[in-house]
Write a protein that holds these residues in place. Structure first.
Motif, PDB file in Angstrom:
ATOM      1  N   MET A 271      -7.621 -73.510  47.353  1.00 26.92           N
ATOM      2  CA  MET A 271      -6.802 -72.918  46.295  1.00 26.92           C
ATOM      3  C   MET A 271      -5.310 -73.113  46.542  1.00 26.92           C
ATOM      4  SD  MET A 271      -8.964 -71.935  44.211  1.00 26.92           S
ATOM      5  CE  MET A 271     -10.713 -71.551  44.129  1.00 26.92           C
ATOM      6  N   ARG A 272      -4.903 -73.087  47.808  1.00 31.03           N
ATOM      7  CA  ARG A 272      -3.484 -73.238  48.108  1.00 31.03           C
ATOM      8  C   ARG A 272      -3.168 -74.632  48.655  1.00 31.03           C
ATOM      9  NH1 ARG A 272      -1.713 -67.716  48.100  1.00 31.03           N
ATOM     10  NH2 ARG A 272      -2.618 -67.110  46.124  1.00 31.03           N
TER      11      ARG A 272
ATOM     12  N   THR B  49     -14.573 -75.897  37.631  1.00 32.36           N
ATOM     13  CA  THR B  49     -13.320 -75.147  37.741  1.00 32.36           C
ATOM     14  C   THR B  49     -13.162 -74.117  36.624  1.00 32.36           C
ATOM     15  OG1 THR B  49     -10.971 -75.414  38.230  1.00 32.36           O
ATOM     16  CG2 THR B  49     -11.839 -76.748  36.437  1.00 32.36           C
ATOM     17  N   ILE B  52     -13.984 -70.856  37.938  1.00 35.20           N
ATOM     18  CA  ILE B  52     -12.912 -70.277  38.765  1.00 35.20           C
ATOM     19  C   ILE B  52     -11.854 -69.647  37.872  1.00 35.20           C
ATOM     20  CG2 ILE B  52     -11.130 -70.745  40.497  1.00 35.20           C
ATOM     21  CD1 ILE B  52     -12.663 -73.078  41.450  1.00 35.20           C
ATOM     22  N   TRP B  53     -11.452 -70.374  36.827  1.00 38.86           N
ATOM     23  CA  TRP B  53     -10.422 -69.852  35.923  1.00 38.86           C
ATOM     24  C   TRP B  53     -10.844 -68.532  35.277  1.00 38.86           C
ATOM     25  CZ3 TRP B  53      -9.934 -75.223  33.101  1.00 38.86           C
ATOM     26  CH2 TRP B  53      -9.170 -76.100  33.883  1.00 38.86           C
ATOM     27  N   GLN B  59      -6.043 -68.594  42.961  1.00 36.36           N
ATOM     28  CA  GLN B  59      -6.406 -69.942  42.549  1.00 36.36           C
ATOM     29  C   GLN B  59      -5.169 -70.747  42.221  1.00 36.36           C
ATOM     30  OE1 GLN B  59      -8.295 -69.588  38.383  1.00 36.36           O
ATOM     31  NE2 GLN B  59      -8.595 -67.586  39.307  1.00 36.36           N
ATOM     32  N   TYR B  60      -5.384 -71.982  41.877  1.00 40.66           N
ATOM     33  CA  TYR B  60      -4.293 -72.939  41.779  1.00 40.66           C
ATOM     34  C   TYR B  60      -3.609 -72.958  40.417  1.00 40.66           C
ATOM     35  CZ  TYR B  60      -8.008 -75.697  39.695  1.00 40.66           C
ATOM     36  OH  TYR B  60      -9.025 -76.105  38.903  1.00 40.66           O
ATOM     37  N   PRO B  63      -5.360 -67.538  36.170  1.00 43.56           N
ATOM     38  CA  PRO B  63      -6.676 -67.360  35.567  1.00 43.56           C
ATOM     39  C   PRO B  63      -6.545 -67.303  34.041  1.00 43.56           C
ATOM     40  CG  PRO B  63      -6.151 -65.544  37.080  1.00 43.56           C
ATOM     41  CD  PRO B  63      -4.922 -66.383  36.960  1.00 43.56           C
ATOM     42  N   TYR B 253     -18.787 -70.414  43.931  1.00 48.50           N
ATOM     43  CA  TYR B 253     -18.118 -70.032  42.688  1.00 48.50           C
ATOM     44  C   TYR B 253     -18.786 -68.880  41.952  1.00 48.50           C
ATOM     45  CZ  TYR B 253     -15.359 -74.313  43.074  1.00 48.50           C
ATOM     46  OH  TYR B 253     -14.523 -75.300  43.489  1.00 48.50           O
TER      47      TYR B 253
END
Lengths: 337, 337
Positions: A271-272, B49, B52-53, B59-60, B63, B253
């Motif tokens: 993630m980072r 992904t 994840i969102w 997270q990157y 969200p 996930y």
């Protein structure tokens, strides 16, 4: 007549090292063959990696074979020489092992003569120049962690042999440095004597809250010695593009044979977009001269302080290693046999 | 009269996505304001992904906010344009979201026009050029994994959208490539169609033994999509100085909110001096042109095959995402609304 006392490994420890895993010997000193030297050990370095070498988990050097003398770094004086490069009276540094009067082949044991007149005690030689201390801190931080001025560096085991040097080198390079250590005395030493910006006492404080307080801009570089829950708290606060220099996982060393889970926050690497890199000082052996020169100079300038916890008594070696792994020492643990 | 159908997120899934976490809307199409375009979505990319969102773990990217349309990559055609760079009829690629007729600002949704006459179906555009597929494979392998000719590359989720491309690019670069996939059909596809050197069926074979057999010289590069026990077997066999390109941890996930342990063999990062690096394709956005050119050329030369699993029906989007995360698809999963 003086004899050579030594400890050999006779069984692999299950969890904590037990006295019955070792056998104590007392034998006549062996005269060196051609190419060998016989050394009187004056100081031994007690390092976490010795516990790894005693196990047969996959590792970076062959494990200590059963029946072999316990491997360990030490300083000594040459008493007999069959090697053209070593003279009686030379002061040497290398893998002397847990032995009071070892006879060995210098190249096979990484033994090198120290410069004559080096103004450092045996204990300080092990702290600053022993591969497992100064050069490990130097290359692990600068080459693997690649800190930039203004970044935040977190070091756990901050009062330890490696961590204390890592943090001071971080300050020399212009980082904000936050240590983690166990107990108010160690923490005071880390901030007041070593000059870290802050130190979190993991025995009395919530490490996560401490990191939130002392790393308001997150963490850019982590020099990791410990693993376990502390590393998980660090991972959770790493900045994008952060670097983890993975030097040790002392929290897991006594658990050989028992599966130890990796960090629960492993997903933060994704993630980072972190770079987590294991290293061993031997990777940088070609550039050891540069490390030695910088370390000796910084120490002479007073920018690099070391503290040694000097024990006495050859027979207390096993207990010294146990105490090291329990954190029961203050500074670099060395033992004069 | 045509309406815009969409799904918004109304609660964060606990484990597997539930239909009740989403709300389905059917509303009039919004005319674009100045600087906006209105698109008819022709194909949506179903990617891990997205799950994840939907969660609020670190997270990157931010969200998906509650009440917002579910984020997702898609291909579409411009139906109305208030933006000088887009004309009615242009074919576009970007974050169209789970919406049949979205109205959006191109720069904010990463929407770009595709070159006129690109000889690729919508599904193949998403497979090859969608950020989450081709460019992810390209940069994740070449820049993060840095494979050298003759090295052994292991790819899990090898029949998947990213893994299938990673392995083929590995072959183009001269690596020995071993895949891991679930079931004999996927494995046969990976070796016979995609040209991997071997593929291990994790559903019927012991992954550790399979790796021992097919990676006799150990593993130099791992392109990791999965995590969990498979990653642990890979870690155990990594060579000194190996690299892990961490692209995904699909095994974790669905576990949001429940701590998932990291790899039990995390210590191998230390022992084998590995470099484990997380990445996201957005880190390489400046060099996307190079990736696109190489990918289109390799596909034209027949060196890069893609397989799409094309579903139909806007209302089946939630089920499609669940099936993706259960591995119930064959190739890149896309959906035509």
């Amino acid at each position: 007549m003086t004899t050579n006392r030594s400890f050999t490994l006779i069984s692999r420890p299950n969890g904590e090292l037990s006295d019955s895993d070792l056998q104590r010997h007392e034998q006549p000193i062996t005269a060196p063959a051609e190419g060998q030297i016989q050394v009187r050990t004056t100081c031994l370095s007690i390092d976490p990696t010795i516990r790894i070498w005693m196990s047969d988990v996959p590792q970076y050097m062959p494990p200590i074979g059963l029946g072999e003398v316990v491997r360990g770094l030490g300083v000594g004086v040459v008493e007999q020489s069959g090697h053209p490069d070593f003279a009686v009276g030379d002061r040497v540094l290398g893998l002397l092992g847990w032995s009071t009067h070892p006879t060995l082949t210098p190249a096979l044991s990484g033994v090198q003569a120290l410069p004559a007149g080096l103004p450092l005690s045996d204990a300080k030689v092990l702290s600053l120049l022993g591969l497992t201390a100064g050069p490990t801190a130097y290359f692990g931080l600068l080459e693997v962690g690649q800190p930039r001025a203004g970044e935040t560096l977190v070091v756990d085991a901050a009062a330890g042999a490696v961590g204390s040097l890592v943090g001071q080198i971080g300050k020399i390079k212009g980082c904000r440095v936050v240590g983690i250590a166990g107990g108010p005395e160690k923490c005071a030493y880390v901030t007041d004597t070593l000059g870290f910006d802050a130190c979190i006492d993991y025995k009395s404080a919530d490490v996560g809250k401490g990191l939130d307080e002392h790393c308001p801009d997150g963490i850019d570089v982590c020099f990791e010695n410990v693993g376990g829950p502390i590393f998980d708290e660090i991972l959770l606060r790493m900045n994008l593009g952060g670097r983890v220099s993975l030097c040790g996982l002392i929290a897991a060393y006594n658990e050989a044979g028992k599966p130890v889970p990796g960090p629960y926050n492993f997903g933060m690497i994704l993630m980072r977009r972190l770079r987590v890199q294991g290293f061993i000082v031997l990777d940088f052996i070609d550039r050891m001269g540069q490390a030695t020169a910088d370390l000796v100079q910084w120490a002479a300038e007073g920018k690099l302080k070391t503290l040694e916890d000097v024990r006495q008594g050859f027979d207390t070696l096993p207990e010294a290693l146990r105490q090291l792994l329990r954190g029961e020492k203050h500074g670099k643990l060395v033992l004069e046999p």
